[in-house]
Design a protein around this motif. Sequence first.
Motif, short mmCIF file in Angstrom:
data_model
loop_
_atom_site.label_atom_id
_atom_site.label_comp_id
_atom_site.label_asym_id
_atom_site.label_seq_id
_atom_site.Cartn_x
_atom_site.Cartn_y
_atom_site.Cartn_z
N UNK A 308 0.84 -1.21 0.00
CA UNK A 308 0.00 0.00 0.00
C UNK A 308 0.87 1.25 0.00
N UNK A 309 1.92 1.26 0.83
CA UNK A 309 2.84 2.39 0.87
C UNK A 309 3.58 2.52 -0.45
N UNK A 310 4.05 1.39 -0.97
CA UNK A 310 4.79 1.40 -2.23
C UNK A 310 3.92 1.90 -3.38
N UNK A 311 2.68 1.45 -3.41
CA UNK A 311 1.75 1.85 -4.48
C UNK A 311 1.48 3.35 -4.42
N UNK A 312 1.25 3.86 -3.21
CA UNK A 312 1.00 5.30 -3.05
C UNK A 312 2.21 6.11 -3.46
N UNK A 313 3.40 5.66 -3.08
CA UNK A 313 4.64 6.38 -3.44
C UNK A 313 4.83 6.39 -4.95
N UNK A 314 4.56 5.26 -5.57
CA UNK A 314 4.71 5.16 -7.03
C UNK A 314 3.72 6.08 -7.74
N UNK A 315 2.48 6.07 -7.28
CA UNK A 315 1.45 6.87 -7.96
C UNK A 315 1.64 8.37 -7.78
N UNK A 316 2.18 8.79 -6.63
CA UNK A 316 2.33 10.22 -6.39
C UNK A 316 3.67 10.76 -6.88
N UNK A 348 12.07 10.58 -4.04
CA UNK A 348 11.90 9.38 -3.23
C UNK A 348 13.21 9.05 -2.52
N UNK A 349 13.14 8.78 -1.23
CA UNK A 349 14.35 8.39 -0.50
C UNK A 349 14.74 6.97 -0.88
N UNK A 350 15.96 6.59 -0.53
CA UNK A 350 16.52 5.32 -0.97
C UNK A 350 15.72 4.12 -0.48
N UNK A 351 15.31 4.13 0.78
CA UNK A 351 14.57 3.00 1.33
C UNK A 351 13.22 2.84 0.63
N UNK A 352 12.52 3.95 0.39
CA UNK A 352 11.23 3.88 -0.30
C UNK A 352 11.42 3.41 -1.74
N UNK A 353 12.49 3.86 -2.38
CA UNK A 353 12.76 3.44 -3.75
C UNK A 353 12.92 1.93 -3.86
N UNK A 354 13.58 1.33 -2.89
CA UNK A 354 13.77 -0.12 -2.90
C UNK A 354 12.45 -0.84 -2.76
N UNK A 355 11.56 -0.30 -1.91
CA UNK A 355 10.26 -0.92 -1.73
C UNK A 355 9.42 -0.78 -2.99
N UNK A 356 9.45 0.40 -3.60
CA UNK A 356 8.67 0.63 -4.82
C UNK A 356 9.13 -0.31 -5.93
N UNK A 357 10.45 -0.46 -6.10
CA UNK A 357 10.95 -1.35 -7.13
C UNK A 357 10.50 -2.79 -6.88
#
Length: 386
Positions: A308-316, A348-357
């Motif tokens: 859910x967090x990854x999806x929101x980060x990707x979409x925004x 996007x910070x590095x940790x969030x980027x890894x989750x989104x990928x």
Amino acid sequence: MLVTGGFIAGVLSWQGFNTAMEATNKEEFCISCHTMHDNLLPELQKTVHWNNRSGVRARCPDCHVPHNFTDKVARKMQASREVWGHLVGTIGTREKFKEHRLVLAQREWARFSANGSKECRACHDYKDMDFDKMRPSSQVAMRSAAARDQSCVDCHKGVAHQLPEMKGARNPAFDTLVSNASGQSVSAGNEYYLVVPQDLFADEALTQRIGSVEVATQVKVLETKGDAQRIELALWRKNKGYGRVWYSNFGLNITSAILDKEMARDAGLVNVLASQEDPMTGLEWQQVKASAWMRKGSLIDSVEPIWTIARASYNTSCSVCHRQPDEAHFDTNTWPGLFAGMVGFTSIDQDTARVVLKYLQSHSSDFSTSQHGAGSPEGALQTARP
């Protein structure tokens, strides 16, 4: 006489205020302190905003001082904390400036986003742009931005100064997950998911590091002792080199764990269950299992809150410049290269980027029931792999 004196005093006060205001709006004033002169001026001098074929140069106040009088006064008041920071030495050295640079940049980005990049658009206005003279790739993005009247800073951070190091940033959405993980009831024999990356250790005392496990990786808990948990990893690796990188699925490069090279070939730690050749590459893949210790308090019983967090980060974050591709538009092994080209244009910070990928790879076309469908990796058949 009293009225006349008051009027004259008012005029003089206003003139003094206006003179001081104008003096502090000059570039000479902006770069008079060593913090600005030594840190930001050299960066600006390397950009097209300082030197270009048309000879039109943007000066510090053009971008950082609002042109509207009311907004200008408000910004001057806000700047007092930056002046105070300089006076007390908070940003007095290059190291201190770099340490606080992310916060300073985020304040300016927020201001530009709130006013629609008004200062930028004093020179760069959508209605005056000739889109046909732009590169084809730029035309698509700029026409879309113009249609939405988008703030310039959404896509053009770092055009005049270096971008701050984003590793100091943290996605506050993960705080909730970490809090939930700290209260998660964990039972031996059940499977859970990592909410943050964790180091792996060979011993219960957590002193002999042997590798790391990635966010959203599924693990089985074997036992809990004090602040440590022993977990079991059941993953895949390519049988080449040391085989340090372990993946969640056969033939798909979704990184889930990385072992130190001395441990990756330790038969006492790693149990090879099966081998299979990947018809796409001809490489041999091994199904492997290992147990290791990690610090407790980072597991939850469902991967969906992470997605859910990854999806929101990707979409925004990935739609400010253009419409982002659907997750299932590309296969798992294509996403890393594409995402690497996209993420540099986001904050996007590095940790969030890894989750989104990992989210994109885990929801790719390999986990879809149709070529570009919206399948889910949980229980889905891999269409591109046996």
